[in-house]
Motif scaffolding. Structure first.
Motif, short mmCIF file in Angstrom:
data_model
loop_
_atom_site.label_atom_id
_atom_site.label_comp_id
_atom_site.label_asym_id
_atom_site.label_seq_id
_atom_site.Cartn_x
_atom_site.Cartn_y
_atom_site.Cartn_z
N SER A 146 0.73 -1.19 -0.09
CA SER A 146 0.00 -0.01 -0.02
C SER A 146 0.88 1.15 0.06
O SER A 146 0.52 2.22 -0.82
CB SER A 146 -0.90 0.11 1.02
N LEU A 147 2.00 1.15 0.86
CA LEU A 147 2.73 2.36 0.97
C LEU A 147 3.54 2.60 -0.38
O LEU A 147 3.61 3.71 -0.94
CB LEU A 147 3.59 2.30 1.93
N SER A 148 4.28 1.65 -1.04
CA SER A 148 5.01 1.96 -2.11
C SER A 148 4.03 2.18 -3.41
O SER A 148 4.36 2.90 -4.00
CB SER A 148 5.48 0.35 -2.38
N VAL A 149 3.05 1.58 -3.56
CA VAL A 149 2.05 1.70 -4.72
C VAL A 149 1.50 3.17 -4.66
O VAL A 149 1.30 3.87 -5.51
CB VAL A 149 1.00 0.55 -4.77
N GLY A 150 1.08 3.43 -3.05
CA GLY A 150 0.41 4.79 -2.87
C GLY A 150 1.67 5.90 -3.53
O GLY A 150 1.07 6.92 -3.77
N ILE A 151 2.79 5.68 -3.07
CA ILE A 151 3.61 6.92 -3.19
C ILE A 151 3.96 6.89 -4.69
O ILE A 151 4.04 7.95 -5.31
CB ILE A 151 4.93 6.54 -2.32
N LEU A 152 3.92 5.57 -5.48
CA LEU A 152 4.33 5.72 -6.66
C LEU A 152 2.99 6.53 -7.51
O LEU A 152 3.36 7.21 -8.57
CB LEU A 152 4.10 4.36 -7.18
N ALA A 153 1.87 6.18 -7.18
CA ALA A 153 0.75 7.00 -7.60
C ALA A 153 0.99 8.41 -7.43
O ALA A 153 0.67 9.12 -8.24
CB ALA A 153 -0.62 6.35 -7.03
N ILE A 154 1.42 8.93 -6.24
CA ILE A 154 1.80 10.34 -6.33
C ILE A 154 2.79 10.83 -7.12
O ILE A 154 2.78 11.91 -7.97
CB ILE A 154 2.12 10.47 -4.78
N PHE A 155 3.68 10.29 -7.49
CA PHE A 155 4.85 10.39 -8.21
C PHE A 155 4.34 10.59 -9.83
O PHE A 155 4.66 11.44 -10.63
CB PHE A 155 5.93 9.60 -8.20
N ILE A 156 3.50 9.64 -10.19
CA ILE A 156 2.72 9.52 -11.38
C ILE A 156 2.07 10.88 -11.75
O ILE A 156 1.79 11.45 -12.65
CB ILE A 156 2.09 8.17 -11.67
N TRP A 157 1.32 11.00 -10.30
CA TRP A 157 0.28 12.07 -10.35
C TRP A 157 0.99 13.55 -10.66
O TRP A 157 0.72 14.34 -11.38
CB TRP A 157 -0.49 12.23 -8.84
N TYR A 158 2.42 13.43 -10.14
CA TYR A 158 3.09 14.96 -10.31
C TYR A 158 3.50 14.99 -11.66
O TYR A 158 3.52 16.26 -12.03
CB TYR A 158 4.38 14.75 -9.29
N TYR A 159 3.75 13.94 -12.48
CA TYR A 159 3.92 13.98 -13.92
C TYR A 159 2.74 14.83 -14.70
O TYR A 159 2.93 15.57 -15.69
CB TYR A 159 4.15 12.67 -14.37
N PHE A 160 1.55 14.13 -14.01
CA PHE A 160 0.36 14.82 -14.92
C PHE A 160 -0.33 15.85 -14.18
O PHE A 160 -1.73 15.94 -14.43
CB PHE A 160 -0.60 13.67 -15.07
N LYS A 161 -0.02 16.56 -13.22
CA LYS A 161 -0.83 17.49 -12.20
C LYS A 161 -1.37 18.51 -13.02
O LYS A 161 -2.27 19.02 -12.56
CB LYS A 161 0.13 17.90 -11.09
N ASP A 162 -0.71 19.04 -14.02
CA ASP A 162 -1.11 20.27 -14.82
C ASP A 162 -2.21 19.60 -15.72
O ASP A 162 -2.76 20.52 -16.43
CB ASP A 162 0.20 20.70 -15.51
N ASP A 163 -2.54 18.46 -16.10
CA ASP A 163 -3.46 17.82 -16.86
C ASP A 163 -4.88 18.27 -16.27
O ASP A 163 -5.09 18.45 -14.87
CB ASP A 163 -3.48 16.38 -17.19
#
Length: 203
Positions: A95-112
């Motif tokens: 949960s921790l690793s996937v959750g943090i990974l999702a945040i990093f992916i979000w950061y890439y798409f945050k301006d979408d």
């Protein structure tokens, strides 16, 4: 209708704001022992919710994200002193690793624009929810239902309070309502079956 939505929104935010208070009292009384890993994930994801909330979001949604950033952070800090400190198991690590990974992916798409950023945050938050769901289903006697009931009711009111009923606006409070329901369900069912007095549901 706008006035009614405004007042519904205020009631929803009030419920969210006070929902954590009985839980905090329970922590100090020692009647619940929050897991540090779970609440650390909640605080990180709450911060992510706050970050990814689009400027065009409804005011109710914006206020919700602030509360869902602050409340878990308070509980996490308290777990450092009063919580249950255990070595993370496989589910918590996942949960921790996937959750943090999702945040990093979000950061890439945050301006979408659109659903992608908030969908990523919801997915990350669901990863945080998994250890909590396992805990309440396995040991319903060790968790109090009142906070989860408040989150559920507040989320439903928040959905009704949103003036522009677009999917992008309602998806966050709707998700919180569903997640809170599944967290509260085994806790309430256990207390009904065991005929536990209502006053012991609180703290």
């Amino acid at each position: 209708m706008i006035i009614e939505s405004y007042y519904l929104g205020l009631v929803a935010q009030f419920i969210f704001a006070i929902a954590i208070l009985p839980y905090i009292i329970s922590i100090f009384r020692g009647t619940v022992k929050p897991n540090q890993i779970s609440w650390f994930i909640w605080s990180i994801i709450g911060f992510a919710f706050w970050l990814i909330t689009p400027p065009t979001a409804d005011e109710v949604t914006k206020m919700m994200t602030v509360i869902f950033m602050v409340n878990p952070s308070i509980v996490f800090v308290l777990t450092l002193f009063k919580g249950k400190s255990t070595k993370p198991d496989y589910l918590e690590k996942f949960s921790l690793s996937v959750g943090i990974l999702a945040i990093f992916i979000w950061y890439y798409f945050k301006d979408d624009s659109g659903l992608l950023p908030i969908s990523l945050a919801i997915f990350a938050d669901f990863c945080a929810l998994l250890p909590t769901l396992r805990f309440v289903f396995k040991t319903p006697a060790e968790e109090k239902p009142l906070a989860w009931i408040f989150f559920f009711l507040g989320s439903l009111l928040a959905v009704l309070a949103i003036e522009e009923q677009s999917f992008e606006n309602v998806i966050l409070p709707l998700y919180i309502a569903i997640g809170s329901f599944f967290a509260a369900y085994p806790l309430v069912l256990y207390r009904i079956k065991m005929k536990i007095p209502l006053k012991e549901w609180i703290i």
